[in-house]
Enzyme design. Structure first.
Site, short mmCIF file in Angstrom:
data_model
loop_
_atom_site.label_atom_id
_atom_site.label_comp_id
_atom_site.label_asym_id
_atom_site.label_seq_id
_atom_site.Cartn_x
_atom_site.Cartn_y
_atom_site.Cartn_z
N GLU A 56 4.44 -5.21 7.47
CA GLU A 56 3.66 -4.15 8.12
C GLU A 56 4.08 -3.88 9.57
O GLU A 56 4.08 -2.75 10.01
CB GLU A 56 2.15 -4.48 8.08
CG GLU A 56 1.51 -4.29 6.71
CD GLU A 56 1.61 -5.51 5.81
OE1 GLU A 56 2.38 -6.44 6.12
OE2 GLU A 56 0.91 -5.53 4.79
N GLY B 149 0.63 -5.05 0.79
CA GLY B 149 -0.54 -5.16 -0.10
C GLY B 149 -0.21 -5.88 -1.40
O GLY B 149 -1.12 -6.45 -2.04
N ALA C 30 0.87 -1.18 0.00
CA ALA C 30 0.00 0.00 0.00
C ALA C 30 0.90 1.22 0.00
O ALA C 30 2.07 1.14 0.40
CB ALA C 30 -0.89 -0.01 1.24
N GLU D 106 -0.48 -9.45 -0.54
CA GLU D 106 -1.92 -9.72 -0.35
C GLU D 106 -2.66 -9.78 -1.69
O GLU D 106 -3.56 -10.61 -1.87
CB GLU D 106 -2.52 -8.64 0.55
CG GLU D 106 -2.02 -8.74 1.99
CD GLU D 106 -2.38 -7.53 2.83
OE1 GLU D 106 -1.95 -6.40 2.49
OE2 GLU D 106 -3.11 -7.68 3.83
N1 COA Z 1 4.57 3.16 -0.65
C1 COA Z 1 4.94 4.34 -1.19
N2 COA Z 1 6.08 4.51 -1.88
C2 COA Z 1 6.87 3.44 -2.03
C3 COA Z 1 6.55 2.19 -1.50
C4 COA Z 1 5.33 2.06 -0.78
N3 COA Z 1 4.91 0.90 -0.27
N4 COA Z 1 7.54 1.32 -1.80
C5 COA Z 1 8.44 2.01 -2.51
N5 COA Z 1 8.04 3.30 -2.65
C6 COA Z 1 8.71 4.39 -3.34
C7 COA Z 1 9.90 4.92 -2.55
O1 COA Z 1 9.47 5.85 -1.57
C8 COA Z 1 10.71 5.56 -3.65
O2 COA Z 1 10.10 6.78 -4.00
P1 COA Z 1 11.00 8.11 -4.21
O3 COA Z 1 11.93 7.76 -5.35
O4 COA Z 1 10.01 9.17 -4.56
O5 COA Z 1 11.74 8.34 -2.93
C9 COA Z 1 10.50 4.61 -4.82
O6 COA Z 1 9.30 3.90 -4.54
C10 COA Z 1 11.61 3.60 -4.98
O7 COA Z 1 11.75 2.91 -3.75
P2 COA Z 1 13.17 2.76 -2.99
O8 COA Z 1 12.88 2.50 -1.54
O9 COA Z 1 14.06 3.90 -3.30
O10 COA Z 1 13.72 1.43 -3.70
P3 COA Z 1 14.76 0.40 -3.10
O11 COA Z 1 15.16 -0.49 -4.23
O12 COA Z 1 15.85 1.08 -2.35
O13 COA Z 1 13.94 -0.46 -2.02
C11 COA Z 1 12.02 -1.69 -1.23
C12 COA Z 1 12.88 -1.28 -2.44
C13 COA Z 1 10.80 -2.45 -1.76
C14 COA Z 1 12.85 -2.62 -0.31
C15 COA Z 1 11.58 -0.44 -0.45
O14 COA Z 1 11.03 0.50 -1.37
C16 COA Z 1 10.55 -0.71 0.59
O15 COA Z 1 10.89 -1.23 1.66
N6 COA Z 1 9.28 -0.35 0.33
C17 COA Z 1 8.21 -0.47 1.30
C18 COA Z 1 7.74 -1.89 1.40
C19 COA Z 1 6.67 -2.01 2.46
O16 COA Z 1 6.90 -1.81 3.63
N7 COA Z 1 5.45 -2.36 2.02
C20 COA Z 1 4.33 -2.53 2.88
C21 COA Z 1 3.56 -1.28 3.01
S1 COA Z 1 2.19 -1.47 4.13
#
Ligand code: COA
Length: 260
Positions: free
Chosen positions: A134, A111, A66, A114
């Protein structure tokens, strides 16, 4: 055909729904969830759509969860509503009586995991990453992850993943039954086409009834679910399809099933 956050492509009776926010790793904001709901409705209502594939744009993510920027602003009532709305949309895919396949081409977190679990089948690329992180954000899954994960992988494994928030790779996801198969990224489309083709060669009504029996029956008391199965079995016997399938076997030829 496209919407703001989805790409919709139809090929050979298969609707490919691609979440298209690659700069945000295809994170599901509220608008995207709404568009997914409309795509599910379109798939349900269109007799020319025989199967649905969900995937993510780019080569890094299926759906990274999400949209955390939106989550950050939610109060308790809005958060509950957010969960209910997403659950309802994901359930629409699960309740389609046409096969829905997740083509998981990278991160499937929160999400995203999910959404993949709400699909009937999951094919992952070798670089896919699954998890319900989460708790690391002070949250719990809100799109039925606490319910579908234990049903897919067993309660003990699900609780471990939910409480630690640990991400797992595609091979581990395969070993615990979270995905059906793992392929190299370049093979994803052909693997999906092959799986869809193997399903769509079968009796279309029988395929729909199988999905109904599994999806609706799983959470019924066992005897009620068996009654549902028997009822659907009876409906098969009322169809030309069963007549053709059994006759073809007896005549030692391939069945020629027709789509309604
Ligand atoms: N919601 C909103 N934005 C997200 C996102 C999410 N769930 N997951 C990634 N993004 C965005 C980042 O903020 C970033 O945006 P920006 O360039 O404007 O700063 C962009 O996507 C790229 O992500 P980034 O974190 O730079 O990539 P990465 O390769 O370093 O890491 C992940 C990848 C997936 C490990 C990391 O993005 C992450 O942990 N995301 C969240 C996962 C999560 O907790 N999901 C459950 C949500 S309830």
């Amino acid at each position: 055909m496209s919407t703001d956050n989805l790409r919709l492509d139809r090929r050979d009776g298969v609707l490919w729904v691609t979440v298209n926010r690659p700069d945000k790793l295809n994170a599901l904001n509220v608008a995207t969830v709404g568009e997914l709901g409309r795509a599910a409705d379109e798939a349900a209502g269109d007799s020319g759509v025989h199967a649905v594939v969900l995937t993510g744009a780019g080569d890094k993510a299926f759906v990274a969860g999400a949209d955390i920027a939106e989550l950050n602003t939610l109060g308790p009532e809005a958060a509950k509503e957010f969960g209910l709305r997403g659950q309802a949309v994901f359930a629409r895919f699960e309740r389609l009586t046409k096969p829905v396949i997740a083509a998981v081409n990278g991160y499937a977190l929160g999400g995203g995991c999910e959404l993949a679990m709400a699909c009937h089948l999951r094919i992952a690329t070798s670089n896919a990453v699954f998890g319900q992180p989460e708790v690391k954000l002070g949250l719990i899954p809100g799109y039925a992850g606490t319910q579908r994960l234990p049903r897919l992988v067993g309660r003990g494994r699900a609780i471990e993943l939910l409480l630690t928030g640990r991400n797992i790779g595609a091979e581990e996801a395969l070993s615990i039954g979270l995905v059906n198969r793992v392929v190299e990224p370049v093979e994803l489309t052909s693997a999906v086409d092959e799986l869809v083709g193997a399903i769509l060669r079968n009796g279309p009504t029988a395929v729909s009834h199988c999905l109904e029996a599994v999806v609706y029956g799983t959470d019924m008391p066992f005897d009620d679910a068996c009654l549902l199965e028997a009822t659907l079995f009876g409906l098969c016997a009322a169809s030309d399809e069963m007549e053709e399938g059994t006759r073809a076997f007896l005549e030692k030829r391939k069945p020629a099933f027709r789509r309604g």
